[in-house]
Design an enzyme around this catalytic site. Structure first.
Site, PDB file in Angstrom:
ATOM      1  CD  GLN A   1      30.962  80.064  47.205  1.00 58.29           C
ATOM      2  OE1 GLN A   1      31.505  80.230  46.136  1.00 58.29           O
ATOM      3  NE2 GLN A   1      31.648  79.880  48.325  1.00 58.29           N
TER       4      GLN A   1
ATOM      5  CB  VAL B   1      23.749  73.513  43.681  1.00 56.64           C
ATOM      6  CG1 VAL B   1      24.079  74.934  43.234  1.00 56.64           C
ATOM      7  CG2 VAL B   1      24.798  72.542  43.140  1.00 56.64           C
TER       8      VAL B   1
ATOM      9  CG  HIS C   1      26.395  79.876  43.196  1.00 59.58           C
ATOM     10  ND1 HIS C   1      27.679  79.476  43.488  1.00 59.58           N
ATOM     11  CD2 HIS C   1      26.451  81.230  43.064  1.00 59.58           C
ATOM     12  CE1 HIS C   1      28.476  80.539  43.536  1.00 59.58           C
ATOM     13  NE2 HIS C   1      27.752  81.607  43.292  1.00 59.58           N
TER      14      HIS C   1
ATOM     15  CB  CYS D   1       9.810  76.387  33.065  1.00 61.70           C
ATOM     16  SG  CYS D   1       9.342  76.840  31.380  1.00 61.70           S
TER      17      CYS D   1
ATOM     18  CB  CYS E   1       5.999  79.279  32.708  1.00 58.98           C
ATOM     19  SG  CYS E   1       6.351  77.633  33.370  1.00 58.98           S
TER      20      CYS E   1
ATOM     21  CB  CYS F   1       8.065  73.412  31.055  1.00 56.89           C
ATOM     22  SG  CYS F   1       6.916  74.162  32.236  1.00 56.89           S
TER      23      CYS F   1
ATOM     24  CB  CYS G   1       5.472  75.638  28.747  1.00 62.16           C
ATOM     25  SG  CYS G   1       6.139  77.037  29.655  1.00 62.16           S
TER      26      CYS G   1
ATOM     27  CB  SER H   1      39.304  78.512  47.274  1.00 53.70           C
ATOM     28  OG  SER H   1      38.515  78.290  46.125  1.00 53.70           O
TER      29      SER H   1
ATOM     30  CG  LEU I   1      41.129  70.742  53.883  1.00 51.65           C
ATOM     31  CD1 LEU I   1      40.752  69.355  53.373  1.00 51.65           C
ATOM     32  CD2 LEU I   1      42.255  70.623  54.907  1.00 51.65           C
TER      33      LEU I   1
END
Ligand SMILES: [Zn+2]
Length: 407
Positions: free
Chosen positions: A142, A144, A161, A169, A172, A241, A244, A311, A336
């Site tokens: 999970q 990042v 995640h 973007c 696009c 971006c 774009c 958890s 923990l």
């Protein structure tokens, strides 16, 4: 369509766990139990799922990165405990509101330096060793922070995640590396860049606790927002971006989008495209269905589940553990603090089991996992993948070794 769950789940502490087996309350006891857990014969109640029933899949969360200096959410010094006013930005808010994005990127600009200098810890590298031994088949995280893929690039890892190492973007869907984006933010916001340099030097960013930050000279309001004289959030600028901007795309309803920037390249609110977001699943945003499918396949392809440093408060993670349980997979948890619904994962364990059928440990991952690797090496798990020129034969030999050891 089901409405997304908008409240933050389980920000208070969960009930404390029952340690299983009982002697797993010390590092030595925990290592012995986890060693039996990982090397036990395939559970008789395991449903057929393809893959390798002798292998283990890991499901990890923020707890495994605490030893790298990152805050978890629900631990003793977790974000939800030290900063009770903490509220993450919601996806719909981020998409809809230029002002909300300014605030988000200003805070993120300050926060990135800590993540950027943090590194995987002994827990992540122990997983690499377990992978080299043929014990771990895949990792679902999970987190990042990308620490798993840095520490063990050879173990397939699903980042449930997303990841902060890049932006994506919303128009696009091209990715942009975070480092380049951070440089743009510094260029577009010189007062903030100077402030960041100062805050790094004072150590104020080493803590998430607003009071400790204030004590180190960083002025913040009760929401944890930085109070920077002459440079309010409303003046913070962020880039568009680049794809774009160069080539404004046609939108879904066949209209030509426009991307407008100021003279230095900052996105202007007259634009109808080119908004960059962190490549993470934000609150209120759903996980892509192909990611959900891959995570389920990772569960189904292994014979047991090891939960590390989470958890399971988020539903997407909890339901993977429930799926493992429903498949008859033995579950081991190293975390923990309490875990959502954990009693159900350990129901009906056979009397006198020593870890083969289930383990619950409440110790730090970076303290237990390296010792576990040493223990497995001592008892004969020294087979390195690639020792044998024939990989398929090697895999079979490894799985025989598991069984031989336990007969
Ligand atoms: Zn774009």
């Amino acid at each position: 369509m089901q409405k997304p769950l908008m409240r933050i789940p389980y920000t208070g502490p969960l009930p404390p766990p029952n340690i299983l087996p009982r002697n797993a309350n010390t590092i030595t006891g925990a290592i012995a139990a986890l060693s039996r857990f990982l090397t036990a014969p395939t559970s008789r109640s395991l449903q057929h799922g393809g893959g390798d029933p002798q292998s283990t899949v890991i499901l990890s969360g923020a707890g495994i990165s605490v030893a790298s200096g990152l805050a978890d959410y629900r631990g003793a010094n977790g974000t939800y405990r030290v900063n009770r006013n903490y509220r993450p930005i919601y996806y719909h808010e981020f998409l809809a509101n230029h002002e909300a994005r300014k605030r988000y990127w200003a805070r993120s600009f300050l926060g990135w330096s800590n993540l950027h200098k943090a590194k995987p810890n002994a827990g992540h590298y122990a997983i690499k060793s377990l992978g080299d031994m043929g014990i771990i088949r895949s990792v679902i995280t999970q987190n990042v922070d990308s620490f798993h893929s840095i520490a063990h690039p050879d173990i397939p890892t699903l980042e449930l995640h997303g990841y902060l190492r890049a932006l994506t973007c919303v128009t696009c869907h091209n990715d942009l590396p975070r480092e380049a984006f951070q440089e743009s933010l510094a260029r577009l916001n010189p007062a903030w860049a100077a402030f960041l340099a100062e805050a790094i030097a004072s150590g104020a960013l080493d803590t998430e606790n607003p009071e400790e930050r204030r004590a180190k000279g960083m002025k913040t309001n009760p929401d944890g927002d930085v109070d920077l004289p002459g440079a309010p959030y409303s003046t913070f600028r962020y880039p568009a971006c680049p794809h774009c901007l160069a080539n404004p795309p046609i939108s879904g309803d066949d209209t030509q989008t426009k991307v407008e920037v100021d003279e230095e390249g900052a996105w202007k609110s007259s634009s109808t495209a080119g908004i960059l977001k962190p490549a993470v699943v934000m609150f209120g945003e759903s996980i892509a269905s192909r990611m959900k499918d891959s995570a389920e396949e990772a569960i189904d392809g292994s014979g047991r589940l090891l939960v590390l440093g989470t958890s399971l408060a988020t539903y997407s993670a909890w339901r993977l553990a429930r799926r493992a349980r429903e498949r008859g997979m033995p579950i081991g948890i190293l975390n923990l603090g309490g875990v959502r619904g954990e009693e159900a994962f350990f129901q009906d364990l056979p009397m006198g089991q020593h870890g083969e059928a289930g383990v619950r440990v409440e110790l730090r991952t970076d303290k237990v996992l390296p010792g576990l690797v040493d223990q497995l090496k001592r008892i004969g798990f020294s087979h390195q993948k690639g020792d044998n020129s024939n990989q398929a034969e090697d895999d079979r030999t490894n799985s025989r070794a598991f069984k031989d050891m336990l007969s």
